[in-house]
Design a protein around this motif. Structure first.
Motif, PDB file in Angstrom:
ATOM      1  N   ALA A 128       0.837  -1.202   0.000  1.00 20.69           N
ATOM      2  CA  ALA A 128       0.000   0.000   0.000  1.00 20.69           C
ATOM      3  C   ALA A 128       0.871   1.250   0.000  1.00 20.69           C
ATOM      4  O   ALA A 128       0.663   2.172  -0.817  1.00 20.69           O
ATOM      5  CB  ALA A 128      -0.926  -0.012   1.220  1.00 20.69           C
ATOM      6  N   MET A 129       1.866   1.291   0.879  1.00 20.05           N
ATOM      7  CA  MET A 129       2.706   2.489   0.952  1.00 20.05           C
ATOM      8  C   MET A 129       3.591   2.631  -0.279  1.00 20.05           C
ATOM      9  O   MET A 129       3.832   3.748  -0.758  1.00 20.05           O
ATOM     10  CB  MET A 129       3.561   2.447   2.217  1.00 20.05           C
ATOM     11  CG  MET A 129       2.765   2.570   3.506  1.00 20.05           C
ATOM     12  SD  MET A 129       1.633   3.984   3.524  1.00 20.05           S
ATOM     13  CE  MET A 129       1.282   4.152   5.270  1.00 20.05           C
ATOM     14  N   GLU A 130       4.075   1.525  -0.813  1.00 15.65           N
ATOM     15  CA  GLU A 130       4.887   1.599  -2.034  1.00 15.65           C
ATOM     16  C   GLU A 130       4.082   2.190  -3.192  1.00 15.65           C
ATOM     17  O   GLU A 130       4.623   2.920  -4.027  1.00 15.65           O
ATOM     18  CB  GLU A 130       5.409   0.210  -2.400  1.00 15.65           C
ATOM     19  CG  GLU A 130       6.543  -0.269  -1.497  1.00 15.65           C
ATOM     20  CD  GLU A 130       6.836  -1.748  -1.648  1.00 15.65           C
ATOM     21  OE1 GLU A 130       6.100  -2.429  -2.407  1.00 15.65           O
ATOM     22  OE2 GLU A 130       7.792  -2.231  -1.006  1.00 15.65           O
ATOM     23  N   SER A 131       2.779   1.879  -3.243  1.00 15.46           N
ATOM     24  CA  SER A 131       1.958   2.441  -4.321  1.00 15.46           C
ATOM     25  C   SER A 131       1.838   3.957  -4.188  1.00 15.46           C
ATOM     26  O   SER A 131       1.732   4.675  -5.191  1.00 15.46           O
ATOM     27  CB  SER A 131       0.574   1.794  -4.332  1.00 15.46           C
ATOM     28  OG  SER A 131      -0.203   2.217  -3.221  1.00 15.46           O
ATOM     29  N   THR A 146       8.144   7.897   4.841  1.00 13.80           N
ATOM     30  CA  THR A 146       8.669   7.913   6.203  1.00 13.80           C
ATOM     31  C   THR A 146       8.098   6.754   7.015  1.00 13.80           C
ATOM     32  O   THR A 146       8.828   6.089   7.769  1.00 13.80           O
ATOM     33  CB  THR A 146       8.341   9.253   6.873  1.00 13.80           C
ATOM     34  OG1 THR A 146       8.884  10.321   6.074  1.00 13.80           O
ATOM     35  CG2 THR A 146       8.943   9.334   8.257  1.00 13.80           C
ATOM     36  N   ALA A 147       6.798   6.483   6.850  1.00  9.10           N
ATOM     37  CA  ALA A 147       6.194   5.361   7.575  1.00  9.10           C
ATOM     38  C   ALA A 147       6.782   4.034   7.105  1.00  9.10           C
ATOM     39  O   ALA A 147       7.187   3.191   7.920  1.00  9.10           O
ATOM     40  CB  ALA A 147       4.680   5.372   7.371  1.00  9.10           C
ATOM     41  N   LEU A 148       6.848   3.851   5.785  1.00 10.38           N
ATOM     42  CA  LEU A 148       7.364   2.599   5.245  1.00 10.38           C
ATOM     43  C   LEU A 148       8.821   2.394   5.634  1.00 10.38           C
ATOM     44  O   LEU A 148       9.227   1.292   6.006  1.00 10.38           O
ATOM     45  CB  LEU A 148       7.207   2.590   3.724  1.00 10.38           C
ATOM     46  CG  LEU A 148       7.752   1.365   2.979  1.00 10.38           C
ATOM     47  CD1 LEU A 148       7.080   0.086   3.476  1.00 10.38           C
ATOM     48  CD2 LEU A 148       7.545   1.530   1.478  1.00 10.38           C
ATOM     49  N   LEU A 158      17.138  -3.058   5.953  1.00 11.92           N
ATOM     50  CA  LEU A 158      17.740  -1.730   5.875  1.00 11.92           C
ATOM     51  C   LEU A 158      17.818  -1.204   4.445  1.00 11.92           C
ATOM     52  O   LEU A 158      17.670  -0.001   4.221  1.00 11.92           O
ATOM     53  CB  LEU A 158      19.136  -1.761   6.502  1.00 11.92           C
ATOM     54  CG  LEU A 158      19.173  -2.058   8.007  1.00 11.92           C
ATOM     55  CD1 LEU A 158      20.613  -2.008   8.514  1.00 11.92           C
ATOM     56  CD2 LEU A 158      18.302  -1.081   8.786  1.00 11.92           C
ATOM     57  N   ALA A 159      18.084  -2.060   3.487  1.00 12.91           N
ATOM     58  CA  ALA A 159      18.172  -1.582   2.099  1.00 12.91           C
ATOM     59  C   ALA A 159      16.838  -0.998   1.644  1.00 12.91           C
ATOM     60  O   ALA A 159      16.774   0.086   1.038  1.00 12.91           O
ATOM     61  CB  ALA A 159      18.612  -2.709   1.180  1.00 12.91           C
ATOM     62  N   GLY A 160      15.745  -1.704   1.937  1.00 17.81           N
ATOM     63  CA  GLY A 160      14.425  -1.188   1.582  1.00 17.81           C
ATOM     64  C   GLY A 160      14.070   0.064   2.354  1.00 17.81           C
ATOM     65  O   GLY A 160      13.443   0.983   1.817  1.00 17.81           O
ATOM     66  N   ALA A 161      14.484   0.105   3.623  1.00 17.57           N
ATOM     67  CA  ALA A 161      14.219   1.297   4.432  1.00 17.57           C
ATOM     68  C   ALA A 161      14.907   2.509   3.835  1.00 17.57           C
ATOM     69  O   ALA A 161      14.330   3.603   3.785  1.00 17.57           O
ATOM     70  CB  ALA A 161      14.687   1.060   5.868  1.00 17.57           C
TER      71      ALA A 161
END
Length: 409
Positions: A128-131, A146-148, A158-161
């Motif tokens: 949802a947040m990626e969209s 920021t939430a994701l 960490l890489a995705g963060a």
């Protein structure tokens, strides 16, 4: 009409009067009454009258008008969330997204993502947040990223963060003013990137740390990003980890918007101090031909001792002349005054023995409102000579000055 009157009362700080006007207008059997109903839902959300809000939301959801239906179902989702019915809230938000106007979808999707995270459906929350990150709505990209980023960091990804925080930082890069409503979210994204870099560095994942700092530079704080990267690089070199030092210094040299070539000069210093003279020379030779006079001079003063040690005295002399600013033409102009004498290069310290594993240090700070440091004051010009020296003598003097500074001639 009632929509405008209600809005006026609301702006005047009289929500009670706004509710009375809007309820009267929403009760009229006319299509224009739907605008009053939609406005009424917004005002009731501020008054805390749950029963009246739920009744208005039910009416809106049953209205048949797509915009009004979406706002009604959205309100029902908020009410379900507030009373702890997270599954009901998620269902309502999904239904609202199906009929919402395009500019409302990112807001609803953020609400859905938060509820899904609380339900424990992490993958659906991530999606949802990626969209939202690709929605092109900067304010919601800031919130979603920021939430994701925080969720992924909590889950050890960490890489995705870093990528999520980076998307948020890029969206907020145009909001450096602390008075801007999006500034706080932008600073939170930068803080997230600093924290990811610190954790990744402590875990030995230097590629992720460099990437996080690269995204911070792109998000509006290149100076801080370069500073932190070079600090991590120097610490790595102190532990004897030259591979990590290379990653940090080379990463800093490529940070947006313009890179930091001076980081490569510093890296060459470290490599030369650790016996990697050939690699240091390979870094310095292109920099010695840089169009930036300061970079060219710094690189040349470090390159000259390496050339001297290799027995390439003629090349050292030519580079010294170039660094002193003498143009290649046989008839250079006579008017320019000589540049400042360069400072002697720093004496490289011997490599320290590797230290035991360290605890991760607190993350360095990245400030989105820090003022840039003023440029150093340019040197004053020397008084004019009564008789300017000949071009040949001027070139010789400049070359000798650079050679002396580099202790190479």
């Amino acid at each position: 009409m009632c929509d405008n009157v209600g809005a006026a009362y609301d702006l005047a700080g009289d929500p009670g009067a706004a509710v009375r006007v809007l309820e009267h207008g929403a009760a009229v059997a006319h299509p224009s009454a739907l605008a009053c109903l939609r406005r009424l839902l917004g005002v009731l959300a501020l008054t805390g009258d749950v029963a009246a809000r739920e009744a208005a939301a039910d009416r809106a959801a049953a209205s048949g008008d797509p915009e009004t239906v979406s706002i009604g179902v959205w309100s029902l989702g908020d009410l379900a969330r507030d009373r702890g019915d997270l599954a009901g809230a998620a269902d309502a938000y999904r239904r609202a997204i199906g009929t919402a106007a395009a500019d409302s979808v990112p807001y609803l999707t953020c609400e859905l993502g938060h509820v899904l995270r609380r339900l424990g459906d992490d993958d659906a929350a991530y999606r949802a947040m990626e969209s939202v990150l690709g929605s092109g709505h900067p304010g919601q990209v800031l919130i979603a990223g920021t939430a994701l980023g925080g969720w992924l960091a909590e889950d050890g990804r960490l890489a995705g963060a870093a990528e999520a925080f980076g998307a948020a930082a890029a969206a907020g890069a145009g909001h450096p003013d602390p008075a801007d409503e999006d500034h706080g979210n932008h600073q939170a994204a930068l803080d997230g990137l600093a924290a990811v870099a610190g954790r990744a560095d402590g875990a030995g994942d230097h590629a992720v740390a460099v990437r996080a700092l690269h995204l911070a530079a792109a998000g509006g704080v290149p100076g801080d990003a370069v500073r932190i990267a070079t600090e991590y690089g120097a610490e790595a070199a102190g532990r004897g980890d030259l591979d990590a030092a290379r990653a940090y210094y080379k990463g800093a040299a490529a940070f947006p918007p313009d890179g930091a070539p001076s980081a490569l000069v510093d890296l060459a210093d470290l490599l030369a101090a650790h016996g990697a003279a050939g690699e240091a020379r390979a870094l310095l030779e292109p920099l010695a031909a840089s169009a930036d006079g300061r970079v060219r001079l710094a690189a040349t003063t470090r390159l000259l001792p390496l050339l001297k040690a290799a027995g390439e005295d003629d090349l050292a002399l030519r580079l010294a002349a170039q660094a002193a600013g003498e143009p290649p033409s046989p008839n250079p102009p006579r008017s320019p005054s000589p540049p400042r004498s360069p400072s002697p290069p720093r004496s490289p310290s011997p490599p320290r023995s590797p230290s035991p594993p360290r605890s991760p240090s607190p993350p360095r700070s990245l400030s989105s409102s820090r003022s840039p440091r003023p440029n150093s004051k340019p040197p004053g010009r020397r008084p004019p000579r009564s008789r300017p020296p000949s071009p040949a003598r001027r070139a010789a003097r400049r070359a000798a000055a650079v050679c002396r500074a580099a202790a190479a001639c």
